[in-house]
Design an enzyme around this catalytic site. Structure first.
Site, PDB file in Angstrom:
ATOM      1  CE1 TYR A  62     -22.036  -5.131  17.328  1.00 18.21           C
ATOM      2  CE2 TYR A  62     -24.592  -4.793  16.930  1.00 18.21           C
ATOM      3  CZ  TYR A  62     -23.641  -5.622  17.518  1.00 18.21           C
ATOM      4  OH  TYR A  62     -23.841  -6.835  17.650  1.00 18.21           O
TER       5      TYR A  62
ATOM      6  CB  CYS B 197       3.904   6.089   2.148  1.00 16.42           C
ATOM      7  SG  CYS B 197       3.963   7.589   2.750  1.00 16.42           S
TER       8      CYS B 197
ATOM      9  CD  GLU C  12      12.896  15.088  -8.186  1.00 18.88           C
ATOM     10  OE1 GLU C  12      13.915  14.265  -7.517  1.00 18.88           O
ATOM     11  OE2 GLU C  12      11.897  15.775  -7.474  1.00 18.88           O
TER      12      GLU C  12
ATOM     13  NE  ARG D 254      -6.295  19.806 -11.381  1.00 24.46           N
ATOM     14  CZ  ARG D 254      -5.361  18.758 -11.003  1.00 24.46           C
ATOM     15  NH1 ARG D 254      -4.995  18.067 -11.826  1.00 24.46           N
ATOM     16  NH2 ARG D 254      -4.999  19.020  -9.938  1.00 24.46           N
TER      17      ARG D 254
ATOM     18  NE  ARG E  37      -2.160  14.951 -16.865  1.00 19.54           N
ATOM     19  CZ  ARG E  37      -1.784  13.960 -17.451  1.00 19.54           C
ATOM     20  NH1 ARG E  37      -0.677  13.322 -17.697  1.00 19.54           N
ATOM     21  NH2 ARG E  37      -2.810  12.973 -17.274  1.00 19.54           N
TER      22      ARG E  37
END
Length: 460
Positions: A433, A47, A37, A24, A74
């Site tokens: 609250y 997760c 990778e 970017r 990209r």
């Protein structure tokens, strides 16, 4: 003028966040980006794997934020199933191996990002390599486990370890109809909590039908004639039948490459960086994600805390630096949340053991309150434990276990820890609250009031 060359090792949160942020800030004419990778997937939520296994997430690919094809579109030369096997720091190049063909090649760099992540701890036990024994850290790991679950006829599972991964995987396996036994060496599950709070988790797991065995030291994985797991043996002579075994013992930084190259590592084996996430002593090498140690703002020591939240922030910081900007990652306070069925679990800051290890004197307070006004329909209990420095009253840590709305209350404590607040200052916090959301005195503030009294009673 030739484009600067950026090489990224690791294609998940930290690595691809760094690559994307750098892209970017600098276009393809200024910055050439190559990323490696070793797995099939990039930019995914590790997760979320237990929730995919358990069926709450319908499809594996729902966990993927950005595919390799999207990264390539990209302007990032992303090479999946390609493992970097050597770092040549003096030559500023990396040697990679295509895991499908076995071919190897060298790639030069001007800037290097190490985002190699972590790997599940696999103890050296007889039978640990048997079919049906799984660690779960990457999406590839999750896919292998899912394949085993789909092909296995039996419905007995043993989870070794009762940390976040172990507890979440135990619940996921129960959701798939398995009879689940959790074996762990500690006094209570969730060693990231103090034992008294871990006891609350223990009771919730038992309530789900999970057999939880404390102080169990696994000594061997027993197999059949085809090297498939059939049981797990412990030091006391017991055997627990298993058609699948999940290792939830924890993870360790994947830093063999860095170690071989002589890069600085901390006590846990994680890479050491400065505030801008540059590897210490190396101006053009950066590191982030589960392979690094970070500064604990409460204890003042570095720790290995593998969480996606940190990894994404590391990547943004690194990408800004590589792209010519400036950003820092000041450290963490150790905030984490999880759940077992309807029981929410949260912690931030230090445990009693952590405080003792760094020589802090402290007091604790524990209270039980409700998540809403007691008269409001559906009110459920939560237990809050707070720890403060004995003389100063500085907040040191908070643990929360309870029903709906319990876990995210820990964020108030995380902010207080980051700001260095005392428990006395916390009592005056202006929290929201209304009866559907909180009692007049929020449980965190009730715990802070009790901690103030404990500090005053303890004196100097």
């Amino acid at each position: 003028m030739a484009a600067e060359r950026l090489v990224v090792v690791g294609g998940d949160a930290a690595g691809m966040s760094a690559a994307s942020q750098a892209r970017r800030l600098k276009g393809a004419a200024e910055l050439e980006i190559t990323a490696f990778e070793r797995g099939h997937f990039t930019s995914y939520s590790a997760c979320g794997i237990p929730y995919w296994i358990g069926g709450q997430v319908a499809e594996r690919d729902d966990l993927i934020a950005r595919t390799p094809e999207e990264h390539r579109a990209r302007g990032i030369d992303l090479r999946t199933r390609t493992e970097v096997v050597e770092l040549d720091l003096s030559g500023q190049r990396v040697r990679s191996r295509d895991l499908e063909s076995g071919s190897e090649s060298w790639t030069g760099y001007d800037q290097l990002v190490l985002a190699t992540g972590a790997r599940p701890v696999r103890p050296r036990l007889p039978g640990i390599g048997a079919h049906g024994v799984h660690g779960v850290q990457s999406l590839d790991d999750g896919q292998r486990l899912m394949t085993t679950l789909e092909r296995t006829q039996g419905r007995r599972a043993v989870v070794v370890g009762a940390g976040y991964i172990g507890v979440e995987m135990a619940e996921a396996l129960v959701g798939r109809g398995y009879e689940v036994t959790v074996l762990h060496r500690g006094e209570q599950p969730m060693a990231t909590l103090d034992p008294d709070m871990g006891g609350l988790v223990h009771r919730a797991m038992n309530g789900m039908g999970i057999v939880t065995v404390s102080r169990a030291e696994v000594t061997k994985i027993l197999t059949d004639g085809e090297n498939r797991v059939r049981a797990v043996a412990t030091a006391d002579g017991d055997e627990y039948p298993a058609d699948v075994v999940v290792l939830g013992i924890g993870v360790e930084p994947r830093t063999a490459l860095a170690r071989a190259a002589g890069l600085p590592l901390g006590l846990s084996g994680g890479l050491l960086t400065d505030l801008s996430m540059r590897v210490r002593g190396h101006g053009n090498i950066w590191a982030g994600g589960d392979c690094v140690e970070v500064l604990d703002l409460v204890s003042g020591r570095t720790r290995h805390i593998p969480l996606g939240t940190h990894a994404n922030k590391h990547g943004q910081v690194i990408g800004s630096g590589v792209g010519g900007g400036y950003a820092t990652f000041p450290g963490v306070v150790g905030t984490a949340v999880s759940k077992v069925c309807d029981l929410e679990i949260a912690r931030t800051g230090l445990r009693e053991k952590d405080a003792l290890d760094v020589g802090l004197r402290f007091v604790t307070s524990t209270i039980t309150s409700t998540n809403t006004a007691g008269y409001y329909p559906g009110a459920t209990e939560m237990t809050v434990k707070m720890m403060a420095e004995r003389r100063t009253g500085r907040l040191l840590g908070v643990q929360i276990v309870g029903g709906a709305g319990a876990a995210k209350r820990v964020d108030v404590a995380a902010v207080a820890l980051t700001a260095g607040m005392t428990v006395d200052q916390m009592v005056s916090l202006d929290l929201g609250y209304a009866p559907p959301f909180s009692p007049v005195w929020d449980p965190v503030l009730v715990a802070a009031r009790k901690a103030v009294s404990a500090v005053r009673a303890a004196g100097v």
